[in-house]
Each structure stands twice: as C-alpha cells, then as structure tokens.
Design an enzyme around this catalytic site. Structure first.
Site, PDB file in Angstrom:
ATOM      1  N   LEU A  49     -21.763  13.865  -0.770  1.00 16.34           N
ATOM      2  CA  LEU A  49     -20.758  12.819  -0.678  1.00 16.34           C
ATOM      3  C   LEU A  49     -19.535  13.182  -1.527  1.00 16.34           C
ATOM      4  O   LEU A  49     -18.397  13.132  -1.063  1.00 16.34           O
ATOM      5  CB  LEU A  49     -21.369  11.487  -1.150  1.00 16.34           C
ATOM      6  CG  LEU A  49     -20.458  10.266  -1.222  1.00 16.34           C
ATOM      7  CD1 LEU A  49     -19.926   9.888   0.163  1.00 16.34           C
ATOM      8  CD2 LEU A  49     -21.221   9.062  -1.818  1.00 16.34           C
ATOM      9  N   GLY A  63     -15.273  10.803  -6.726  1.00 21.13           N
ATOM     10  CA  GLY A  63     -16.644  10.672  -7.206  1.00 21.13           C
ATOM     11  C   GLY A  63     -16.992   9.195  -7.213  1.00 21.13           C
ATOM     12  O   GLY A  63     -17.607   8.668  -6.275  1.00 21.13           O
ATOM     13  N   TRP A  69     -20.266  19.328  -6.496  1.00 24.12           N
ATOM     14  CA  TRP A  69     -21.367  18.756  -7.277  1.00 24.12           C
ATOM     15  C   TRP A  69     -22.636  18.530  -6.446  1.00 24.12           C
ATOM     16  O   TRP A  69     -23.331  17.544  -6.700  1.00 24.12           O
ATOM     17  CB  TRP A  69     -21.001  17.392  -7.871  1.00 24.12           C
ATOM     18  CG  TRP A  69     -19.726  17.243  -8.595  1.00 24.12           C
ATOM     19  CD1 TRP A  69     -18.713  16.391  -8.266  1.00 24.12           C
ATOM     20  CD2 TRP A  69     -19.322  17.878  -9.807  1.00 24.12           C
ATOM     21  NE1 TRP A  69     -17.705  16.465  -9.181  1.00 24.12           N
ATOM     22  CE2 TRP A  69     -18.052  17.378 -10.146  1.00 24.12           C
ATOM     23  CE3 TRP A  69     -19.914  18.833 -10.639  1.00 24.12           C
ATOM     24  CZ2 TRP A  69     -17.369  17.806 -11.268  1.00 24.12           C
ATOM     25  CZ3 TRP A  69     -19.229  19.254 -11.756  1.00 24.12           C
ATOM     26  CH2 TRP A  69     -17.981  18.730 -12.046  1.00 24.12           C
ATOM     27  N   THR A  95     -26.235  18.657  -5.568  1.00 24.51           N
ATOM     28  CA  THR A  95     -27.557  19.007  -6.085  1.00 24.51           C
ATOM     29  C   THR A  95     -28.391  19.620  -4.966  1.00 24.51           C
ATOM     30  O   THR A  95     -28.354  19.128  -3.829  1.00 24.51           O
ATOM     31  CB  THR A  95     -28.267  17.738  -6.620  1.00 24.51           C
ATOM     32  OG1 THR A  95     -27.463  17.181  -7.655  1.00 24.51           O
ATOM     33  CG2 THR A  95     -29.652  18.051  -7.161  1.00 24.51           C
ATOM     34  N   TYR A 106     -20.165   4.757   5.524  1.00 27.93           N
ATOM     35  CA  TYR A 106     -20.092   4.087   4.219  1.00 27.93           C
ATOM     36  C   TYR A 106     -21.364   3.283   3.968  1.00 27.93           C
ATOM     37  O   TYR A 106     -21.864   3.210   2.856  1.00 27.93           O
ATOM     38  CB  TYR A 106     -18.845   3.183   4.125  1.00 27.93           C
ATOM     39  CG  TYR A 106     -18.891   1.967   5.018  1.00 27.93           C
ATOM     40  CD1 TYR A 106     -18.492   2.044   6.350  1.00 27.93           C
ATOM     41  CD2 TYR A 106     -19.342   0.734   4.547  1.00 27.93           C
ATOM     42  CE1 TYR A 106     -18.555   0.930   7.180  1.00 27.93           C
ATOM     43  CE2 TYR A 106     -19.400  -0.369   5.370  1.00 27.93           C
ATOM     44  CZ  TYR A 106     -19.012  -0.276   6.689  1.00 27.93           C
ATOM     45  OH  TYR A 106     -19.072  -1.368   7.511  1.00 27.93           O
ATOM     46  N   ARG A 121     -30.746   5.521  -6.852  1.00 28.28           N
ATOM     47  CA  ARG A 121     -30.572   5.432  -8.306  1.00 28.28           C
ATOM     48  C   ARG A 121     -31.826   4.931  -9.007  1.00 28.28           C
ATOM     49  O   ARG A 121     -31.966   5.129 -10.219  1.00 28.28           O
ATOM     50  CB  ARG A 121     -29.338   4.606  -8.655  1.00 28.28           C
ATOM     51  CG  ARG A 121     -29.310   3.198  -8.213  1.00 28.28           C
ATOM     52  CD  ARG A 121     -27.984   2.558  -8.615  1.00 28.28           C
ATOM     53  NE  ARG A 121     -26.869   3.352  -8.136  1.00 28.28           N
ATOM     54  CZ  ARG A 121     -25.893   2.884  -7.338  1.00 28.28           C
ATOM     55  NH1 ARG A 121     -25.891   1.634  -6.953  1.00 28.28           N
ATOM     56  NH2 ARG A 121     -24.917   3.664  -6.968  1.00 28.28           N
ATOM     57  N   GLU A 155     -25.052   9.696  -9.243  1.00 25.99           N
ATOM     58  CA  GLU A 155     -25.444   8.521  -8.443  1.00 25.99           C
ATOM     59  C   GLU A 155     -24.821   7.237  -8.996  1.00 25.99           C
ATOM     60  O   GLU A 155     -25.456   6.187  -9.038  1.00 25.99           O
ATOM     61  CB  GLU A 155     -26.958   8.435  -8.300  1.00 25.99           C
ATOM     62  CG  GLU A 155     -27.481   9.622  -7.505  1.00 25.99           C
ATOM     63  CD  GLU A 155     -28.823   9.428  -6.852  1.00 25.99           C
ATOM     64  OE1 GLU A 155     -29.149   8.288  -6.490  1.00 25.99           O
ATOM     65  OE2 GLU A 155     -29.525  10.434  -6.687  1.00 25.99           O
ATOM     66  N   ASN A 199     -20.463   2.976 -15.794  1.00 24.23           N
ATOM     67  CA  ASN A 199     -19.467   1.934 -15.491  1.00 24.23           C
ATOM     68  C   ASN A 199     -19.661   1.386 -14.072  1.00 24.23           C
ATOM     69  O   ASN A 199     -19.490   0.186 -13.836  1.00 24.23           O
ATOM     70  CB  ASN A 199     -18.045   2.491 -15.627  1.00 24.23           C
ATOM     71  CG  ASN A 199     -17.553   2.464 -17.063  1.00 24.23           C
ATOM     72  OD1 ASN A 199     -18.243   1.985 -17.953  1.00 24.23           O
ATOM     73  ND2 ASN A 199     -16.354   2.988 -17.297  1.00 24.23           N
TER      74      ASN A 199
HETATM   75  C1  LIG Z   1     -25.054  17.658 -12.172  1.00 24.87           C
HETATM   76  C2  LIG Z   1     -24.443  16.805 -11.117  1.00 24.87           C
HETATM   77  C3  LIG Z   1     -25.096  16.632  -9.902  1.00 24.87           C
HETATM   78  C4  LIG Z   1     -24.501  15.866  -8.900  1.00 24.87           C
HETATM   79  N1  LIG Z   1     -25.131  15.750  -7.680  1.00 24.87           N
HETATM   80  C5  LIG Z   1     -24.464  15.171  -6.649  1.00 24.87           C
HETATM   81  C6  LIG Z   1     -24.998  15.212  -5.310  1.00 24.87           C
HETATM   82  O1  LIG Z   1     -26.092  15.739  -5.067  1.00 24.87           O
HETATM   83  N2  LIG Z   1     -24.274  14.670  -4.313  1.00 24.87           N
HETATM   84  C7  LIG Z   1     -23.067  14.088  -4.526  1.00 24.87           C
HETATM   85  O2  LIG Z   1     -22.465  13.614  -3.562  1.00 24.87           O
HETATM   86  N3  LIG Z   1     -22.541  14.007  -5.783  1.00 24.87           N
HETATM   87  C8  LIG Z   1     -23.208  14.536  -6.832  1.00 24.87           C
HETATM   88  N4  LIG Z   1     -22.669  14.499  -8.104  1.00 24.87           N
HETATM   89  C9  LIG Z   1     -21.381  13.844  -8.323  1.00 24.87           C
HETATM   90  C10 LIG Z   1     -21.497  12.581  -9.138  1.00 24.87           C
HETATM   91  O3  LIG Z   1     -22.099  11.571  -8.378  1.00 24.87           O
HETATM   92  C11 LIG Z   1     -20.091  12.221  -9.636  1.00 24.87           C
HETATM   93  O4  LIG Z   1     -19.733  13.191 -10.608  1.00 24.87           O
HETATM   94  C12 LIG Z   1     -20.047  10.831 -10.224  1.00 24.87           C
HETATM   95  O5  LIG Z   1     -20.180   9.869  -9.214  1.00 24.87           O
HETATM   96  C13 LIG Z   1     -18.732  10.570 -10.991  1.00 24.87           C
HETATM   97  O6  LIG Z   1     -17.634  10.930 -10.236  1.00 24.87           O
HETATM   98  P1  LIG Z   1     -16.477  11.846 -10.870  1.00 24.87           P
HETATM   99  O7  LIG Z   1     -17.146  13.046 -11.438  1.00 24.87           O
HETATM  100  O8  LIG Z   1     -15.440  12.058  -9.834  1.00 24.87           O
HETATM  101  O9  LIG Z   1     -15.914  10.998 -12.052  1.00 24.87           O
HETATM  102  P2  LIG Z   1     -14.747   9.887 -11.948  1.00 24.87           P
HETATM  103  O10 LIG Z   1     -15.015   9.009 -10.778  1.00 24.87           O
HETATM  104  O11 LIG Z   1     -13.449  10.582 -12.035  1.00 24.87           O
HETATM  105  O12 LIG Z   1     -15.002   9.082 -13.275  1.00 24.87           O
HETATM  106  C14 LIG Z   1     -14.482   9.469 -14.541  1.00 24.87           C
HETATM  107  C15 LIG Z   1     -14.694   8.321 -15.520  1.00 24.87           C
HETATM  108  O13 LIG Z   1     -13.938   7.192 -15.099  1.00 24.87           O
HETATM  109  C16 LIG Z   1     -14.780   6.061 -14.984  1.00 24.87           C
HETATM  110  N5  LIG Z   1     -14.318   5.219 -13.877  1.00 24.87           N
HETATM  111  C17 LIG Z   1     -13.888   5.617 -12.656  1.00 24.87           C
HETATM  112  N6  LIG Z   1     -13.564   4.559 -11.910  1.00 24.87           N
HETATM  113  C18 LIG Z   1     -13.801   3.461 -12.663  1.00 24.87           C
HETATM  114  C19 LIG Z   1     -13.686   2.055 -12.464  1.00 24.87           C
HETATM  115  N7  LIG Z   1     -13.275   1.558 -11.279  1.00 24.87           N
HETATM  116  N8  LIG Z   1     -14.029   1.215 -13.460  1.00 24.87           N
HETATM  117  C20 LIG Z   1     -14.473   1.706 -14.655  1.00 24.87           C
HETATM  118  N9  LIG Z   1     -14.606   3.017 -14.903  1.00 24.87           N
HETATM  119  C21 LIG Z   1     -14.286   3.888 -13.923  1.00 24.87           C
HETATM  120  C22 LIG Z   1     -16.166   6.620 -14.725  1.00 24.87           C
HETATM  121  O14 LIG Z   1     -17.188   5.692 -15.097  1.00 24.87           O
HETATM  122  C23 LIG Z   1     -16.148   7.875 -15.582  1.00 24.87           C
HETATM  123  O15 LIG Z   1     -16.494   7.539 -16.901  1.00 24.87           O
HETATM  124  C24 LIG Z   1     -23.264  15.224  -9.133  1.00 24.87           C
HETATM  125  C25 LIG Z   1     -22.619  15.396 -10.368  1.00 24.87           C
HETATM  126  C26 LIG Z   1     -23.189  16.188 -11.346  1.00 24.87           C
HETATM  127  C27 LIG Z   1     -22.448  16.374 -12.645  1.00 24.87           C
END
Ligand SMILES: Cc1cc2nc3c(=O)[nH]c(=O)nc-3n(C[C@H](O)[C@H](O)[C@H](O)COP(=O)(O)OP(=O)(O)OC[C@H]3O[C@@H](n4cnc5c(N)ncnc54)[C@H](O)[C@@H]3O)c2cc1C
Length: 381
Positions: A127, A133, A158, A160, A234, A245, A365, A369
């Site tokens: 996704l 993210g 990202w 997995t 979606y 989760r 997942e 926040n």
């Molecule tokens: C090791 C690992 C494995 C993963 N595996 C998968 C996978 O298999 N499949 C997949 O699809 N994804 C995967 N992910 C992605 C993961 O789900 C995302 O990294 C995560 O959802 C956060 O998104 P982002 O990294 O873009 O952070 P951002 O969305 O940029 O967030 C950055 C910060 O801002 C905060 N924030 C953002 N929006 C808001 C809001 N509206 N209100 C308050 N705070 C907010 C967040 O809480 C965070 O602290 C993986 C990530 C990692 C690191």
C-alpha cells in the site's frame, strides 16, 4: 459459562506449544546470524509452510488449516517471542495477504492462489509509497485499463516480505481525480512483465524481515486479478489493516515476553553485593511492573482477536491493542536492557535486539498517532 480471555482451548494450547517448540528449536539458534545478515534463513521458511503457519485461516478445501484469526495471533506471538522478524513474516502472510484473498477474492482467485499460499508461496501487502504512508490514499501508483489487462506504473515503498514474496496485494489508483474512490486492489505476481523488486532497506530492527521497494513499469496485470471491485480498494485496504494491526499487537506482546523472560532468568543468575540481583526489591518491582504491562497488553490483543472471530465490532479494540502493546514492548525491552546492566547493551546478549525490534510497533500498520485518531473517532461516534 463465559471463558476467561487468556484461557486457551485444547487445540489453541496445543498449537501455541507446537509453534513455541519450533521457534525454540529451529529459529532461536539462527536469530543472531539472521539479524547480522539482515536476511531470513531459507532453512526456516520451508518449515513455516510444513507446519501450516502460512495458511492458518485458509479453509481446508484449499489445503489450509481452516483455523481462526486468534490462532494466527497466537502463532505470531510465539514466533515473535523468539524473533519478531519471523513473527511479522508469518503475520503478513496470514493477517494481510491471506485475509485479503479470502475476504475479497472471487472463487476463481481463491482457487488459483489459496493452495499456493499454503504450499510454498509467500505473500505481501503493498500500500505505502514514498509520499503516502499515514495518508495512504494519496498514493500515486497508476492503473490504466488496456484491453483485457491493466498496466500499472509507480513505486511502492516499505514492503514487508518484498524479497521473499511470489504474490502481492497491491494498491493503485485508476483515477487520481477521484481521490480514495479511485483506489483499486490488484493481485500482482512477481513474474508479471514490468514488475521488479527494488532496494532493500537496511533497518534498525526486525532486520531479518525484508522491507523493499517494488518497481512497476507498465506492469501487466490481467483483468481477472482485480481484487474486489474497481474503485473499492480503499475498503479492502482499511478493513484488512483494521484486522492486521491485531497481529502487530501479538508481535509486540511476543517481543516483550521474549525480553522479559530473558531478564527474569538473568536477574536470578547475576550476582551483586553477594546475592542474586533478583533478591533486591527494586529489581523485583521492575520485573513485576514488566509482567503486569505484558499481561495488560496481552488481554487487549486477545480480546480484539476474539471479538474479530466472534463477528463483533473490534476496530477500536484493535487500535487500542496495537497502541498499548507497542508502548509496552518498547518499555519492557528497554527495562530488560537495564536489568542486564552493561551486558544488555551488547550484542552478546539477546535483549538489545528485542528493543530494536520493538520500535517498529509504533510505526507500521498505522502509526501510534493514527491509532489514537481511530480511538478518538470512536469515542464520539
Ligand atoms: C519496517 C517497515 C515495514 C513496513 N511494511 C509495510 C508493508 O508491508 N506494506 C505497506 O504498505 N507499508 C509498510 N510499511 C509502511 C508503514 O505502514 C508506514 O511507514 C507508516 O504507515 C507511516 O507512514 P510514513 O512512513 O509515510 O510516515 P508519515 O505518514 O509521513 O508520518 C510521519 C509522522 O507524522 C505523523 N502524522 C502523519 N499524519 C498525521 C496526522 N493526520 N495526525 C497526527 N500525526 C500524523 C505520524 O504519526 C508520524 O509520526 C512499513 C514500514 C516499515 C518502516
């Protein structure tokens, strides 16, 4: 009569025991090397299939175990107690990929893929992208219809199991102007023309679990491989993650248990001031707090999983389970390092790895926040 939440039925207890034994005998001796190499040992992948861990909820008609979501969580907890990387490997297969396929797949899709997922094929769930993210539906990967097939273009980040997977549930938009209503889920095989696995991340924790980019360049996906309806991706994404989760909660409970058990044993062996450090009340209180925190997060995870299996609403409970269990895992693994003293800070002992592995619980997942946002919404709706 209602059964206590943590009381396991006979088949559940037997299953948990079998997984725990496999984790102890086969995974534990390889944990350190896999962490150093940043790679799952292939020697543990085949037994995961042989033991039925890769198709826990897949119906028997497709060769699966036909078990419950709760059983999948038990497996993830027991594996994560030894290695959270193996925990998430099995978690993604069951709670994300298989879950999506069984819930949203057509009969033909289930017949084509479910037996493979049970036998030898690893699944992944794609996704996230570089710029989306938390804001997952801001994704940019495009899907264009071209006769009887779709052409997908974009880059996923990202993912997995990206290095091991043979098939992916992958989300793209058929029309960015439609916002979330353009999102569509596809079943994409790694051998489809135009598909490639990109860079693998070098991570802080769960290092043996692969996290990769996926590169799609006019990737050809047959029309039959749309999962669910066009424009309804979606729903597939949200509903799968709501369930998934809980699995991450189980991973965090397992991770915390692993660190706690190591620290408890060490506190009875290590001597200071002429006695075992466990004899100091200050140390006992730390361990008592850790045990209580783990029990609390375990109750949240088990309750959410059992609610899901019972067909009851569980979204708020799932968010709470992930939120709290990831906080507990971070706290407990950190305290475990302190109880080991200087040795805890080295790679000669297992606890620093649990601490590194715990950190991801607050991120994937849905970040903490995002869990708080879900919980807050449920308070007024
Ligand atoms: C090791 C690992 C494995 C993963 N595996 C998968 C996978 O298999 N499949 C997949 O699809 N994804 C995967 N992910 C992605 C993961 O789900 C995302 O990294 C995560 O959802 C956060 O998104 P982002 O990294 O873009 O952070 P951002 O969305 O940029 O967030 C950055 C910060 O801002 C905060 N924030 C953002 N929006 C808001 C809001 N509206 N209100 C308050 N705070 C907010 C967040 O809480 C965070 O602290 C993986 C990530 C990692 C690191």
């Amino acid at each position: 009569m209602t059964t206590p939440l943590t009381q396991l039925a006979d088949d559940e207890a037997l299953f948990a025991q079998t997984v725990a034994q496999f984790a102890g005998d086969v995974i534990r001796p390889r944990v350190h090397a896999m962490d150093e190499a940043g790679k799952l040992d292939p020697e543990i992948i085949a037994p995961c299939f042989e033991l039925g861990l890769m198709g826990i909820e897949v119906p028997e008609a497709y060769g699966g175990a036909g078990s419950s979501f709760f059983m999948a969580c038990l497996a993830v907890e027991e594996l994560s107690r030894v290695d959270p990387s193996v925990g998430v490997f099995v978690d993604v297969q069951n709670t994300l990929f298989n879950n999506c396929l069984l819930r949203w797949g057509t009969d033909a899709q289930k017949e084509r893929y479910a037996p493979r997922m049970v036998a030898d094929t690893v699944g992944a769930y794609a996704l996230s992208e570089a710029s989306s993210g938390s804001d997952a539906f801001g994704l940019k990967t495009r899907a264009r219809k071209d006769g009887g097939r779709w052409l997908l273009d974009g880059t996923k980040l990202w993912i997995t199991n990206g290095a091991e997977a043979g098939v992916f549930v992958l989300f793209a938009t058929v029309d960015p102007d439609q916002g979330y209503k353009g999102i569509t889920a596809f079943l994409v095989e790694k051998d489809f023309p135009g598909f490639a696995v990109g860079k693998k991340e070098d991570k802080l924790g769960i290092r043996a679990s692969s996290t990769t980019e996926l590169l799609l360049t006019d990737c050809e996906v047959p029309d039959d491989n749309v999962l669910g309806e066009v424009g309804k991706g979606y729903k597939v994404a949200i509903e799968t993650l709501n369930e998934g989760r809980i699995g991450i909660g189980a991973q965090m409970v397992g991770c915390a248990r692993g660190a706690f058990e190591a620290a408890l044993a060490y506190s009875q062996e290590r001597e200071a001031f002429g006695r075992a450090i466990f004899d100091f009340q200050g140390v006992q209180f730390q361990l008592a707090q850790m045990a209580s925190d783990i029990e609390a997060s375990r109750l949240l995870v088990y309750n959410a999983a059992r609610l899901k299996d019972a067909g009851q609403p569980f979204v708020r409970e799932a968010a709470m389970a992930k939120l709290v269990s990831s906080q507990v895992a971070e706290r407990v693994t950190s305290a475990a390092i302190e109880l080991y003293g200087g040795y805890g800070y080295t790679k000669d002992y297992p606890v620093e790895k649990y601490w590194r592995d715990a950190k991801i619980g607050k991120i994937y997942e849905g970040t903490s926040n995002m869990q708080l946002a879900t919980i807050a919404k449920s308070l007024v709706n």
